[in-house]
Design a protein around this motif. Structure first.
Motif, PDB file in Angstrom:
ATOM      1  N   ASP A 372      12.639  -4.634   8.424  1.00  0.00           N
ATOM      2  CA  ASP A 372      13.751  -4.421   7.510  1.00  0.00           C
ATOM      3  C   ASP A 372      14.232  -5.720   6.895  1.00  0.00           C
ATOM      4  OD1 ASP A 372      15.710  -5.576   9.322  1.00  0.00           O
ATOM      5  OD2 ASP A 372      15.554  -3.704  10.458  1.00  0.00           O
ATOM      6  N   GLY A 373      15.168  -5.608   5.961  1.00  0.00           N
ATOM      7  CA  GLY A 373      15.638  -6.745   5.195  1.00  0.00           C
ATOM      8  C   GLY A 373      16.406  -7.771   5.981  1.00  0.00           C
ATOM      9  N   ALA A 374      16.783  -7.456   7.216  1.00  0.00           N
ATOM     10  CA  ALA A 374      17.473  -8.451   8.036  1.00  0.00           C
ATOM     11  C   ALA A 374      16.591  -9.659   8.315  1.00  0.00           C
ATOM     12  CB  ALA A 374      17.931  -7.823   9.347  1.00  0.00           C
ATOM     13  N   LEU A 375      15.276  -9.482   8.226  1.00  0.00           N
ATOM     14  CA  LEU A 375      14.346 -10.600   8.393  1.00  0.00           C
ATOM     15  C   LEU A 375      14.586 -11.686   7.353  1.00  0.00           C
ATOM     16  CD1 LEU A 375      11.099  -8.563   9.085  1.00  0.00           C
ATOM     17  CD2 LEU A 375      12.105 -10.200  10.664  1.00  0.00           C
ATOM     18  N   CYS A 376      15.178 -11.300   6.222  1.00  0.00           N
ATOM     19  CA  CYS A 376      15.401 -12.247   5.121  1.00  0.00           C
ATOM     20  C   CYS A 376      16.589 -13.165   5.358  1.00  0.00           C
ATOM     21  CB  CYS A 376      15.590 -11.486   3.812  1.00  0.00           C
ATOM     22  SG  CYS A 376      14.167 -10.471   3.343  1.00  0.00           S
ATOM     23  N   ARG A 377      17.388 -12.880   6.366  1.00  0.00           N
ATOM     24  CA  ARG A 377      18.543 -13.730   6.709  1.00  0.00           C
ATOM     25  C   ARG A 377      19.453 -13.965   5.501  1.00  0.00           C
ATOM     26  NH1 ARG A 377      18.549 -13.012  12.035  1.00  0.00           N
ATOM     27  NH2 ARG A 377      16.832 -14.054  13.132  1.00  0.00           N
ATOM     28  N   ASN A 378      19.691 -12.879   4.748  1.00  0.00           N
ATOM     29  CA  ASN A 378      20.578 -12.928   3.574  1.00  0.00           C
ATOM     30  C   ASN A 378      20.061 -13.821   2.456  1.00  0.00           C
ATOM     31  OD1 ASN A 378      22.598 -11.163   4.646  1.00  0.00           O
ATOM     32  ND2 ASN A 378      23.305 -12.858   5.941  1.00  0.00           N
ATOM     33  N   SER A 379      18.795 -14.205   2.507  1.00  0.00           N
ATOM     34  CA  SER A 379      18.191 -15.004   1.442  1.00  0.00           C
ATOM     35  C   SER A 379      17.258 -14.101   0.644  1.00  0.00           C
ATOM     36  CB  SER A 379      17.421 -16.192   2.030  1.00  0.00           C
ATOM     37  OG  SER A 379      16.939 -17.038   1.011  1.00  0.00           O
ATOM     38  N   LEU A 380      17.844 -13.366  -0.284  1.00  0.00           N
ATOM     39  CA  LEU A 380      17.111 -12.332  -1.023  1.00  0.00           C
ATOM     40  C   LEU A 380      16.897 -12.731  -2.490  1.00  0.00           C
ATOM     41  CD1 LEU A 380      19.043  -9.362   0.513  1.00  0.00           C
ATOM     42  CD2 LEU A 380      16.612  -9.794   0.813  1.00  0.00           C
ATOM     43  N   PRO A 381      15.796 -12.227  -3.064  1.00  0.00           N
ATOM     44  CA  PRO A 381      14.738 -11.425  -2.440  1.00  0.00           C
ATOM     45  C   PRO A 381      13.859 -12.276  -1.539  1.00  0.00           C
ATOM     46  CG  PRO A 381      14.109 -11.982  -4.668  1.00  0.00           C
ATOM     47  CD  PRO A 381      15.510 -12.510  -4.489  1.00  0.00           C
ATOM     48  N   CYS A 382      13.100 -11.607  -0.661  1.00  0.00           N
ATOM     49  CA  CYS A 382      12.180 -12.352   0.190  1.00  0.00           C
ATOM     50  C   CYS A 382      10.946 -11.511   0.470  1.00  0.00           C
ATOM     51  CB  CYS A 382      12.854 -12.806   1.483  1.00  0.00           C
ATOM     52  SG  CYS A 382      12.772 -11.649   2.856  1.00  0.00           S
ATOM     53  N   VAL A 383       9.880 -12.184   0.854  1.00  0.00           N
ATOM     54  CA  VAL A 383       8.614 -11.527   1.164  1.00  0.00           C
ATOM     55  C   VAL A 383       8.336 -11.679   2.650  1.00  0.00           C
ATOM     56  CG1 VAL A 383       6.134 -11.450   0.724  1.00  0.00           C
ATOM     57  CG2 VAL A 383       7.707 -12.013  -1.125  1.00  0.00           C
ATOM     58  N   VAL A 384       8.016 -10.576   3.311  1.00  0.00           N
ATOM     59  CA  VAL A 384       7.637 -10.608   4.720  1.00  0.00           C
ATOM     60  C   VAL A 384       6.129 -10.440   4.812  1.00  0.00           C
ATOM     61  CG1 VAL A 384       7.851  -9.481   6.966  1.00  0.00           C
ATOM     62  CG2 VAL A 384       9.857  -9.710   5.477  1.00  0.00           C
ATOM     63  N   ASP A 385       5.454 -11.459   5.329  1.00  0.00           N
ATOM     64  CA  ASP A 385       4.008 -11.442   5.510  1.00  0.00           C
ATOM     65  C   ASP A 385       3.675 -11.281   6.984  1.00  0.00           C
ATOM     66  OD1 ASP A 385       3.040 -11.871   2.846  1.00  0.00           O
ATOM     67  OD2 ASP A 385       3.720 -13.943   2.988  1.00  0.00           O
ATOM     68  N   ALA A 395      -4.080 -18.034   4.936  1.00  0.00           N
ATOM     69  CA  ALA A 395      -4.921 -16.836   4.895  1.00  0.00           C
ATOM     70  C   ALA A 395      -4.208 -15.722   4.138  1.00  0.00           C
ATOM     71  CB  ALA A 395      -5.243 -16.377   6.321  1.00  0.00           C
ATOM     72  N   ILE A 396      -4.987 -14.827   3.558  1.00  0.00           N
ATOM     73  CA  ILE A 396      -4.398 -13.622   2.963  1.00  0.00           C
ATOM     74  C   ILE A 396      -3.824 -12.786   4.106  1.00  0.00           C
ATOM     75  CG2 ILE A 396      -4.826 -11.539   1.613  1.00  0.00           C
ATOM     76  CD1 ILE A 396      -5.115 -14.173   0.047  1.00  0.00           C
ATOM     77  N   PRO A 397      -2.560 -12.380   4.027  1.00  0.00           N
ATOM     78  CA  PRO A 397      -1.946 -11.649   5.149  1.00  0.00           C
ATOM     79  C   PRO A 397      -2.567 -10.278   5.370  1.00  0.00           C
ATOM     80  CG  PRO A 397      -0.491 -11.646   3.242  1.00  0.00           C
ATOM     81  CD  PRO A 397      -1.615 -12.580   2.916  1.00  0.00           C
ATOM     82  N   ALA A 398      -2.339  -9.747   6.561  1.00  0.00           N
ATOM     83  CA  ALA A 398      -2.834  -8.418   6.897  1.00  0.00           C
ATOM     84  C   ALA A 398      -2.033  -7.329   6.183  1.00  0.00           C
ATOM     85  CB  ALA A 398      -2.775  -8.207   8.404  1.00  0.00           C
ATOM     86  N   ASP A 399      -0.763  -7.574   5.963  1.00  0.00           N
ATOM     87  CA  ASP A 399       0.079  -6.696   5.140  1.00  0.00           C
ATOM     88  C   ASP A 399       1.285  -7.506   4.702  1.00  0.00           C
ATOM     89  OD1 ASP A 399       0.839  -4.481   3.723  1.00  0.00           O
ATOM     90  OD2 ASP A 399       1.496  -3.315   5.461  1.00  0.00           O
ATOM     91  N   ARG A 400       1.989  -6.967   3.738  1.00  0.00           N
ATOM     92  CA  ARG A 400       3.102  -7.703   3.121  1.00  0.00           C
ATOM     93  C   ARG A 400       4.053  -6.700   2.490  1.00  0.00           C
ATOM     94  NH1 ARG A 400       0.621 -11.291  -1.057  1.00  0.00           N
ATOM     95  NH2 ARG A 400       1.032 -13.026   0.359  1.00  0.00           N
ATOM     96  N   TYR A 401       5.337  -7.082   2.464  1.00  0.00           N
ATOM     97  CA  TYR A 401       6.327  -6.281   1.737  1.00  0.00           C
ATOM     98  C   TYR A 401       7.433  -7.191   1.239  1.00  0.00           C
ATOM     99  CZ  TYR A 401       9.113  -2.310   0.310  1.00  0.00           C
ATOM    100  OH  TYR A 401       9.804  -1.397  -0.446  1.00  0.00           O
ATOM    101  N   ALA A 402       7.867  -6.951   0.013  1.00  0.00           N
ATOM    102  CA  ALA A 402       8.953  -7.735  -0.586  1.00  0.00           C
ATOM    103  C   ALA A 402      10.250  -6.937  -0.524  1.00  0.00           C
ATOM    104  CB  ALA A 402       8.623  -8.080  -2.035  1.00  0.00           C
ATOM    105  N   PHE A 403      11.266  -7.515   0.102  1.00  0.00           N
ATOM    106  CA  PHE A 403      12.578  -6.886   0.185  1.00  0.00           C
ATOM    107  C   PHE A 403      13.474  -7.444  -0.911  1.00  0.00           C
ATOM    108  CE2 PHE A 403      11.128  -6.387   4.593  1.00  0.00           C
ATOM    109  CZ  PHE A 403      11.387  -5.039   4.778  1.00  0.00           C
ATOM    110  N   MET A 404      14.155  -6.529  -1.592  1.00  0.00           N
ATOM    111  CA  MET A 404      15.102  -6.914  -2.631  1.00  0.00           C
ATOM    112  C   MET A 404      16.552  -6.760  -2.179  1.00  0.00           C
ATOM    113  SD  MET A 404      12.942  -7.808  -4.912  1.00  0.00           S
ATOM    114  CE  MET A 404      11.182  -7.558  -5.211  1.00  0.00           C
ATOM    115  N   GLY A 405      16.772  -6.027  -1.072  1.00  0.00           N
ATOM    116  CA  GLY A 405      18.122  -5.804  -0.574  1.00  0.00           C
ATOM    117  C   GLY A 405      18.188  -5.942   0.938  1.00  0.00           C
ATOM    118  N   THR A 406      19.315  -6.363   1.466  1.00  0.00           N
ATOM    119  CA  THR A 406      19.475  -6.619   2.901  1.00  0.00           C
ATOM    120  C   THR A 406      19.262  -5.364   3.731  1.00  0.00           C
ATOM    121  OG1 THR A 406      21.070  -8.359   2.415  1.00  0.00           O
ATOM    122  CG2 THR A 406      21.048  -7.511   4.657  1.00  0.00           C
TER     123      THR A 406
END
Length: 441
Positions: A372-385, A395-406
């Motif tokens: 979830d977006g809590a991984l971003c530590r309120n620094s949005l937007p952020c990408v979780v790899d 390396a190219i990550p195994a999966d990725r998602y970009a969060f736009m909201g906390t």
């Protein structure tokens, strides 16, 4: 090296499924030059989102195409397709099959059977639709077992001679398309299975690009190994055996056949492509007439031969099952329980769930892992790899998602094993990092 891969990426845009070439006006050139210098995909997406409202209607077409590529690279797969609903112009005399004369069959099984006595198999993709990459991933082990020993991917360039020995791709291995984790998985699996990896694209445009691709495949494969069997993953109409979808251009497959004397088995996924939720388009008519949970082809009930709406250009149409959902934009809520998280990751109750398609499980080979977006530590937007634990951060990550909201929450899809989850903000700064384990079932 990175500039060279970007040049290939931009060159790819000059030839699309519906037009032979494209010229850019000053506004479009400025757009291209600016996004080329953005530090990462998230920054490029944010820049485009700001600029699109300022552009004319004509200029927005190119911008939206780049938005779709960026969304795809960020793991926002449904959003990528919705943002650029590309539709090919179908033959004017097209008559769609019905169950009276045709029956559905598993695409992987049929293609494997058709490939038994072939030397070249080509499968295409729509670059902004990662769902069209799953078929190649499923075919890799089947074709390798049949004796195919070379794998060529359009996204790879000559910039990474250590790829095969290392075993995983990095951003320097090829163009932006390769930054999609599923494309990265294709390359990893091809290396693991023992394919000889063949980069073959170039920075040219128009006919020179098609000719250069064919020449590279001939020189790197068949000129050196007359008994080679080649599996090619390409984009759009490069797989065509006659001119037509690229205007007057002679496609790569057509020219490779002339160079080698070998007729490819060409598989198309882009003529009938899910571009939205309109139930009346040709794709949805076929999907409704022939419902399936996996990629399918249609076989004639009398002859057993597969259906192709352009039989001179390619041999088989593949229809991937519908998967798009507006729930990818977060239209309902649920909460992750504390005990559903592993490794002490932060969680957000009552999160806005950003749904991802079930096909990302790859038939059960990957497991859903909640983030979830809590991984971003309120620094949005952020990408979780999610990086494999034994691979470095380039390396190219195994999966990725970009969060736009906390308070956004979603699922990563990961093979069993250990990973590093790393969240980075738009500046590329790491804001959080965790080690996780995805268990076997």
């Amino acid at each position: 090296m990175i500039l060279a891969s970007r040049a290939v990426f931009l060159a790819a845009l000059l030839v699309s499924a519906s037009a032979a070439a494209q010229s850019f006006n000053p506004a479009e050139l400025k757009l291209l030059q600016t996004i080329e210098h953005e530090p990462n995909t998230l920054a490029r997406y944010q820049y485009l989102a700001r600029e699109i409202p300022k552009l004319s209607a004509d200029d927005r077409v190119l911008a939206m195409q780049f938005v779709s590529f960026s969304l795809d690279e960020l793991g926002l797969y449904d959003q990528a397709v919705f943002s650029f609903p590309l539709r090919n112009q179908l033959p004017s005399n097209l008559t769609l099959p019905t169950q009276t004369d045709w029956k559905s069959a598993n695409a992987v099984d049929v293609i494997t059977s058709l490939a038994a006595d072939r030397r070249i198999v080509m499968v295409n993709e729509a670059h902004h639709d990662t769902h069209t990459r799953v078929l190649t991933l499923e075919l890799l082990p089947r074709l390798k077992a049949m004796g195919f020993n070379y794998f060529a991917a359009e996204a790879l360039t000559d910039s990474d001679p250590g790829l095969a020995k290392r075993g995983y791709p990095t951003a320097k291995s090829g163009t932006e398309y390769l930054r999609d984790p599923v494309y990265g998985d294709i390359v990893r699996q091809a290396v693991r299975l023992g394919f000889i990896i063949v980069p073959y694209d170039n920075t040219l445009t128009g006919q020179a690009r098609e000719t250069g691709q064919a020449q590279a495949l001939y020189e790197k494969v068949f000129a050196k190994d007359p008994h080679a069997r080649l599996f090619v993953h390409a984009g759009y109409a490069h797989i065509d055996k006659v001119a037509g979808r690229l205007g007057d251009l002679r496609p790569m497959a057509m020219q490779l056949a002339a160079l080698t004397g070998i007729t490819p088995l060409s598989i198309d996924q882009t003529d009938f492509l899910e571009t939205g939720v309109d139930p009346g388009d040709a794709y949805h008519q076929l999907a409704h007439e022939f419902p399936s949970s996996g990629a399918e082809v249609l076989l004639n009930r009398r002859t057993g031969l597969p259906w192709s709406d352009r039989p001179a250009a390619y041999d088989v149409n593949v229809i991937v099952p519908p998967s798009l959902s507006i729930q990818a934009f977060g239209v309902y809520k649920y909460g992750f329980r504390n005990d559903s998280m592993v490794g002490g990751l932060p969680h957000v109750d009552d999160s806005n769930a950003m749904q991802r398609a079930d096909w990302l499980s790859l038939g059960g080979k990957r497991r859903a892992y909640p983030v979830d977006g809590a991984l971003c530590r309120n620094s949005l937007p952020c990408v979780v790899d999610a990086y494999y634990a034994d691979e470095p951060d380039d390396a190219i990550p195994a999966d990725r998602y970009a969060f736009m909201g906390t308070k956004e929450a979603t699922l990563l899809y990961l093979r069993p094993g250990s990973y590093r989850l790393r969240a980075k903000n738009i500046d590329g700064t790491t804001v959080s990092e965790y080690t996780i384990t995805v268990a076997q079932r």
